[in-house]
Write a protein that holds these residues in place. Structure first.
Motif: not given
Length: 550
Positions: A440, A445-447, A471-473, A505, A544
């Motif tokens: 994840d 990408e995910v925070r 994050p980017t996603r 995001v 996510t």
């Protein structure tokens, strides 16, 4: 809004019998004995004639007992008002004191009407202790003139003015007055503090201590002056005695120009009266195992203060010393408070001429003792136990009360306490990163962040810093530990969501509930862009891994 006006007397008299009546009459008689010297002393110290204190005790005492929200509260003039009343009299005159007192009565009634009685409890202890100790110091300073028998025509109301006047007139010291004051103080302290400690060693000590030390000192000093013609100032020499009747209702000259300047003094009287009366009622509750109605108490105090100034009285409130005496004397209902007022009415009608020989030095000694008991002096010694903001607030309010003005002191104290509270609450709000299992959190990408505390105008930094490392996603926000959110907190959260939307995001909010959820829904946050709500953090993290719409 329905007017919930229900005096405690209606409930307290249910099942009332002869035994309770006898107990209430006994308590009322005892309280009347305690109240008489204090009423005169408070009035004189406030720059008024002694009868103003007695009229207040009779009228306000009866109304507060009849209409109040406590079973045992005793109303009347209080030491806390001395400094404020004296300042109003010196600056605006007695006529404007009447207007200010009546205005404060209206304010008190409105506070009770709108159920603001509980808000008084939120004034910090540091503020209350600071101005209580400050008032006690000013009361003691104001009595130096009569304690020493100094010849000062016009006593200033301010701290430096009092010190200057006393220093400039020390050469007029009256040794007889000082002797009577010291002797009266010695009698009061011995009677109140040392006689009870004798206990079984003195068989009559228990019965003797039922008589207040102030009355003993007053009787001895008055007898001494009357019999031997001691050359000291008395109530008769300064005020011409006390009238043996209640005054007629009289309206002062009123002008809106005066009322405009009296607004702040009236607010000060109302706030101080509310604090004093409700603190007193809480003390009484603890002694009798009861719970008073704070809003009804405020309405009763308001009515009393709206009426008593037009009958020659002064501001009134609940009085702790007399209320405690009432409880200890066996009071069971408001009848005791009404009896104490009626007893004083009989006294003034029959024995008013006897008051002419009361020496002012004795009354000054009584107030010196009141000031000492009023102050919470141990609070200064215990300051090191508390954090700096508490001690700073207490000392600031104390010094401002003594040196400048009570109104300024309370305003600064409440402002400092509020600022301290906001700072501490903001420190309790935090944003903590949540470790995500692989994959994840791969490559940012995910925070996920866990937000805890209150999201309000003083703690928005916790959310603002998240925008620096988005994050980017997908961004996961665990808000399960957020206990409160105001409009500023909602706006800051909305700004974060908007930034995430602009950058593509997804935002997954977990655990949002209660008041924060209600505020978020009213602000329209759940409907903004790629924002989804989940019941808990694990379900949000699981979401996510795909692109479901919650």
């Amino acid at each position: 809004m329905a007017l919930a006006f229900r005096p405690r007397t209606l409930d307290a008299l249910k099942g009332y019998d002869r035994a309770r009546l006898i107990a209430d009459i006994g308590a009322g008689l005892t309280v009347a004995v305690v109240a008489l010297p204090l009423a005169m002393a408070f009035a004189i110290a406030s720059g008024l004639k002694p009868e103003a204190g007695i009229f207040t005790t009779i009228i306000a005492g009866f109304l507060v007992a009849l209409l109040g929200g406590s079973r045992v509260q005793i109303g009347g003039p209080a030491g806390a008002f001395i400094v404020i009343v004296y300042g109003i009299v010196q600056q605006y005159g007695v006529a404007n004191l009447i207007i200010a007192t009546a205005l404060s009565g209206v304010m008190l009634f409105v506070m009770g009407l709108f159920k603001l009685g509980t808000l008084v409890r939120y004034i910090p202890v540091s503020v209350i202790t600071g101005f209580t100790n400050g008032i006690a110091v000013l009361i003691a300073l104001s009595q130096i003139k009569d304690f020493l028998g100094l010849s000062i025509t016009d006593m200033p109301a301010d701290f430096f003015g009092i010190l200057g006047a006393v220093g400039a007139h020390l050469h007029t010291l009256n040794g007889w007055a000082l002797a009577i004051a010291l002797g009266s103080l010695a009698v009061i302290v011995t009677w109140q503090h040392f006689l009870p400690s004798l206990g079984a060693r003195a068989p009559f000590s228990g019965k003797l201590t039922t008589v207040p030390g102030a009355i003993v000192a007053l009787v001895l000093a008055t007898t001494l002056v009357a019999l031997f013609g001691v050359p000291v100032e008395t109530i008769g020499s300064r005020f011409g005695g006390i009238p043996a009747a209640l005054p007629a209702f009289a309206l002062p000259a009123f002008s809106w120009e005066s009322a405009r300047f009296l607004l702040m003094p009236a607010i000060t009287l109302a706030l101080l009266g509310a604090i004093e009366s409700l603190l007193c009622a809480r003390v009484a509750d603890g002694m009798i195992g009861d719970r008073h109605d704070p809003n009804q108490e405020l309405m009763a105090q308001g009515i009393a203060n709206a009426v008593v100034p037009f009958l020659g009285g002064m501001p009134a409130t609940g009085t702790i010393a007399r209320t405690v005496t009432n409880v200890k004397s066996g009071a069971t209902s408001p009848v005791a408070g009404m009896v104490h007022a009626l007893v004083l009415l009989v006294v003034i009608l029959i024995a008013a001429p006897l008051a002419s020989s009361i020496p002012l030095a004795c009354l000054a000694a009584i107030l010196m003792h009141v000031a000492w008991n009023m102050g919470q002096w141990r609070a200064f010694a215990h300051l090191r136990r508390f954090r700096a903001p508490y001690g700073t607030t207490l000392l600031a309010v104390f010094l401002l009360t003594v040196v400048f003005d009570l109104t300024v002191a309370v305003q600064v104290g409440i402002f400092a306490a509020c600022a301290t509270f906001i700072y501490r609450m903001s420190r309790l709000t935090r944003a903590e990163p949540v470790a995500l299992p692989e994959p994840d959190g791969v490559a940012g990408e995910v925070r996920a962040w866990r937000i805890a505390g209150a999201l309000f105008f003083g703690s928005t930094t916790a959310l603002e810093t998240l925008q620096d490392a988005l994050p980017t996603r997908a961004l996961v926000l665990d808000l399960a530990s957020v206990v409160y959110m105001d409009t500023t907190g909602a706006a800051t959260l909305g700004a974060l969501l908007q930034t995430c939307s602009d950058r593509g995001v997804r935002v997954l909010i977990a655990g949002l509930g209660g008041q924060p959820l209600e505020m978020a829904e009213r602000s329209g946050l759940p409907t903004r862009g790629e924002v989804h709500l989940y019941p808990d953090l694990p379900s949000a993290i699981a979401a996510t891994r795909s692109n479901p719409v919650a």
